[in-house]
Design a protein around this motif. Structure first.
Motif, PDB file in Angstrom:
ATOM      1  N   SER A 131      27.137  58.981  42.245  1.00 28.49           N
ATOM      2  CA  SER A 131      26.022  58.128  41.798  1.00 28.49           C
ATOM      3  C   SER A 131      26.349  56.651  41.981  1.00 28.49           C
ATOM      4  O   SER A 131      25.462  55.834  42.226  1.00 28.49           O
ATOM      5  N   ALA A 132      27.633  56.303  41.864  1.00 29.93           N
ATOM      6  CA  ALA A 132      28.041  54.908  42.061  1.00 29.93           C
ATOM      7  C   ALA A 132      27.843  54.467  43.502  1.00 29.93           C
ATOM      8  O   ALA A 132      27.809  53.261  43.794  1.00 29.93           O
ATOM      9  N   LEU A 133      27.707  55.443  44.416  1.00 35.84           N
ATOM     10  CA  LEU A 133      27.448  55.154  45.827  1.00 35.84           C
ATOM     11  C   LEU A 133      25.960  55.260  46.153  1.00 35.84           C
ATOM     12  O   LEU A 133      25.573  55.259  47.324  1.00 35.84           O
ATOM     13  N   GLY A 134      25.126  55.426  45.123  1.00 31.71           N
ATOM     14  CA  GLY A 134      23.687  55.564  45.353  1.00 31.71           C
ATOM     15  C   GLY A 134      23.309  56.924  45.870  1.00 31.71           C
ATOM     16  O   GLY A 134      22.270  57.080  46.519  1.00 31.71           O
ATOM     17  N   GLN A 135      24.135  57.934  45.585  1.00 30.93           N
ATOM     18  CA  GLN A 135      23.865  59.286  46.052  1.00 30.93           C
ATOM     19  C   GLN A 135      23.683  60.212  44.847  1.00 30.93           C
ATOM     20  O   GLN A 135      23.255  59.766  43.815  1.00 30.93           O
ATOM     21  N   PHE A 136      23.975  61.487  45.000  1.00 33.83           N
ATOM     22  CA  PHE A 136      23.679  62.537  44.030  1.00 33.83           C
ATOM     23  C   PHE A 136      22.183  62.483  43.731  1.00 33.83           C
ATOM     24  O   PHE A 136      21.369  62.552  44.640  1.00 33.83           O
ATOM     25  N   ASP A 137      21.769  62.334  42.471  1.00 33.85           N
ATOM     26  CA  ASP A 137      20.342  62.336  42.140  1.00 33.85           C
ATOM     27  C   ASP A 137      19.801  60.936  41.855  1.00 33.85           C
ATOM     28  O   ASP A 137      18.735  60.794  41.252  1.00 33.85           O
ATOM     29  N   THR A 138      20.515  59.895  42.271  1.00 35.92           N
ATOM     30  CA  THR A 138      20.017  58.530  42.106  1.00 35.92           C
ATOM     31  C   THR A 138      18.852  58.324  43.071  1.00 35.92           C
ATOM     32  O   THR A 138      18.960  58.634  44.251  1.00 35.92           O
ATOM     33  N   ARG A 139      17.731  57.815  42.562  1.00 33.99           N
ATOM     34  CA  ARG A 139      16.538  57.612  43.378  1.00 33.99           C
ATOM     35  C   ARG A 139      15.896  56.270  43.035  1.00 33.99           C
ATOM     36  O   ARG A 139      15.814  55.892  41.864  1.00 33.99           O
ATOM     37  N   ALA A 140      15.407  55.571  44.068  1.00 30.68           N
ATOM     38  CA  ALA A 140      14.775  54.265  43.863  1.00 30.68           C
ATOM     39  C   ALA A 140      13.609  54.091  44.823  1.00 30.68           C
ATOM     40  O   ALA A 140      13.651  54.568  45.962  1.00 30.68           O
ATOM     41  N   THR A 141      12.576  53.410  44.368  1.00 35.48           N
ATOM     42  CA  THR A 141      11.469  53.049  45.249  1.00 35.48           C
ATOM     43  C   THR A 141      11.896  51.861  46.115  1.00 35.48           C
ATOM     44  O   THR A 141      12.806  51.102  45.746  1.00 35.48           O
ATOM     45  N   PRO A 142      11.261  51.659  47.266  1.00 34.26           N
ATOM     46  CA  PRO A 142      11.521  50.443  48.045  1.00 34.26           C
ATOM     47  C   PRO A 142      11.266  49.173  47.217  1.00 34.26           C
ATOM     48  O   PRO A 142      11.959  48.169  47.413  1.00 34.26           O
ATOM     49  N   LEU A 143      10.287  49.219  46.307  1.00 32.34           N
ATOM     50  CA  LEU A 143      10.067  48.065  45.432  1.00 32.34           C
ATOM     51  C   LEU A 143      11.312  47.801  44.593  1.00 32.34           C
ATOM     52  O   LEU A 143      11.750  46.648  44.458  1.00 32.34           O
ATOM     53  N   MET A 144      11.913  48.844  44.005  1.00 33.19           N
ATOM     54  CA  MET A 144      13.121  48.667  43.213  1.00 33.19           C
ATOM     55  C   MET A 144      14.262  48.125  44.068  1.00 33.19           C
ATOM     56  O   MET A 144      15.048  47.278  43.616  1.00 33.19           O
ATOM     57  N   ILE A 145      14.353  48.579  45.309  1.00 34.50           N
ATOM     58  CA  ILE A 145      15.421  48.099  46.192  1.00 34.50           C
ATOM     59  C   ILE A 145      15.244  46.601  46.461  1.00 34.50           C
ATOM     60  O   ILE A 145      16.227  45.859  46.557  1.00 34.50           O
ATOM     61  N   ALA A 146      14.001  46.134  46.558  1.00 34.89           N
ATOM     62  CA  ALA A 146      13.753  44.687  46.663  1.00 34.89           C
ATOM     63  C   ALA A 146      14.102  43.990  45.357  1.00 34.89           C
ATOM     64  O   ALA A 146      14.600  42.850  45.354  1.00 34.89           O
TER      65      ALA A 146
END
Length: 499
Positions: free
Chosen positions: A340-355
């Motif tokens: 999860s610390a690498l942004g994997q497993f079940d971590t999920r984000a919208t493109p808005l959140m990534i901005a």
């Protein structure tokens, strides 16, 4: 005789009395039912698809326009020539702005058309009262925060990849959304027809189309953020006060996840630097093994707290369209925590959140609430609503934001993973990501960044599905959007986005 007459009158009055009581009961029931319908079921009945009167009324008068910040019209009403439906909706820019405007059809609506229907239709109490006072029957015009140059740059760059994806650009100082592009898109004019058969056929075709063009990927879909999430992990590390940019971190070529035989590897399978580089260097070249170890050291609770500070797990975000919730997983084991610390497993984000990752860092640790509607005004030009920028989250301290900014600038410098986002003469702060996709062997290309780093005016989030390396595919898209927003020689100074 008088007594007989009295008895006869009583026998006649008894049935009349019962009739009178029955009439009173029925009248009372009628009044109660009418009150109930008007007070509690009016909206439901008005929205019933079988209620043709509601559909006719929806197109009986002109609806308010939707315009950009430079007053370019992207949705308007025009006379249809139809005797039943007098006005039809027209979308002059078609697919370019469809994810934002949505559509208005005989049977429904989406996007801004749905989210701001009371203002656009004129059913909002303030709009209705003011319109009646002026003798003008019309909905209110919505002025959006979108920048036409930024939107065009985002859409064209996405389309050039030939892959589904989304781009969001934000003014970090206000939260104003400057671009919201989703590809593939569709022509909302297809929904403006009053021919039910044609409308049904168009809707079926778009619902079944490859790439799901009706989906606004910018806010309606979540993705594994991949290494872009290292912005969050690094923020948590800095906040813990156990790490600084110069702190040496363990970065072997491979690291076995606790309790498993699975090994996390760096890109190319090599060690990161000399195996014990600084945190800043590991961030610049996006090594995986040190961040997996940092995640284990900090623990899932610290990572989750930092993710929630950015807005993960919040269901209250609307722009004004509702935004899918970005998720940081619960109750993980140690191996899952490392991933999860690498942004994997079940971590999920919208493109808005990534901005929003970059918008928070650009705002000295303060994240402004994103919004799309800048102004609401009546047909006579009277402004009845203005956006009031507000703080959404305090993500980290200003000092921590400064240190993270310096680390992000290095990403776009020679040797970093984000050099394709570099702009000559301007410091660009960024983090690239290449997110593993469980449904396919093709990784998603991710990017988050902002510019200028010393006086931020735009923060960008990019996702390209199955695009591969974020530094190769997503970074050039972000650069195109940032260059569209920022002033450049020969084009002159422009007003700041969202101002």
């Amino acid at each position: 005789m008088r007594a007989v007459a009295t008895q006869r009158a009583r026998r006649m009055n008894a049935p009349l009395g019962r009739v009178a009581v029955a009439c009173e009961v029925m009248l009372l029931a009628l009044l109660v039912n009418t009150t109930y319908i008007q007070a509690f079921r009016a909206d439901r009945l008005a929205g019933d698809p079988r209620n043709r009167r509601g559909m006719i009324e929806r197109f009986d008068g002109p609806r308010g326009d939707i315009v950009l910040r430079d007053e370019t019209v992207i949705a308007t009403s025009r006379r249809s020539g139809d005797r039943t439906y007098r006005y039809r909706r027209v979308y002059p820019r078609g697919p370019l702005y469809a994810p934002v405007t949505g559509y208005l059809s005989l049977y429904g609506s989406s996007g801004i058309e749905a989210a701001e229907d009371p203002a656009l239709s004129g059913s909002d109490p303030e709009v209705r009262v003011r319109s009646l006072m002026d003798g003008i029957r019309s909905g209110a015009t919505l002025k959006l925060t979108l920048d036409d140059r930024a939107q065009r740059a985002a859409y064209r760059a996405l389309r050039a990849t030939g892959r589904p994806g989304a781009v969001v650009a934000i003014n970090p100082n206000t939260g104003a959304i400057l671009a919201m592009a989703s590809y593939p898109s569709y022509d909302p004019n297809l929904y403006a027809t009053f021919d039910a058969a044609v409308l049904d056929a168009a809707d079926r075709r778009l619902q079944r189309a490859p790439g799901r063009p009706l989906l606004n990927r910018a806010i309606q879909r979540t993705y594994p953020p991949g290494s872009a999430f290292k912005v969050v992990t690094t923020a948590a590390a800095l906040s813990s006060e156990r790490y600084g940019p110069a702190t040496a971190v363990s970065a072997p070529a491979a690291f076995r996840l606790p309790g498993t035989r699975v090994r996390v590897r760096n890109s190319g399978g090599a060690a990161c630097g000399d195996g014990h580089p600084s945190l800043a260097y590991a961030f610049k070249v996006s090594c995986n093994t040190p961040f997996a170890k940092i995640g284990l050291d900090l623990g899932q609770n610290a990572l989750r707290e930092q993710a929630e500070a950015f807005g993960f797990g919040a269901a209250d975000l609307a722009v004004p369209m509702p935004v899918a919730m970005s998720v940081y997983p619960e109750r993980m084991n140690r191996a899952q925590t490392a991933m999860s610390a690498l942004g994997q497993f079940d971590t999920r984000a919208t493109p808005l959140m990534i901005a929003m990752f970059s918008a928070a860092i650009a705002g000295n640790g303060e994240l402004m609430r994103p919004y799309l509607v800048e102004e609401v005004r009546l047909a006579d030009g009277t402004v009845i609503g203005n956006a009031q920028p507000s703080r959404y989250r305090r993500v980290l301290s200003a000092d921590e934001a400064d240190r993270l900014t310096a680390m992000m600038i290095a990403v776009t410098r020679p040797g970093g993973t984000g050099t394709a986002a570099a702009i000559p003469g301007i410091d660009v702060a960024a983090k690239t990501g290449t997110a593993e996709n469980a449904a396919s062997r093709e990784d998603h290309a991710i990017f988050t960044g902002f510019a200028p780093a010393d006086a931020p005016r735009v923060a960008v989030g990019v996702v390209v599905e199955h695009g591969g390396f974020g530094g190769e595919v997503a970074a050039p898209i972000a650069r195109a959007v940032m260059r569209a927003v920022l002033p450049s020689p020969g084009r002159g100074e422009r007003n700041g986005p969202g101002e």
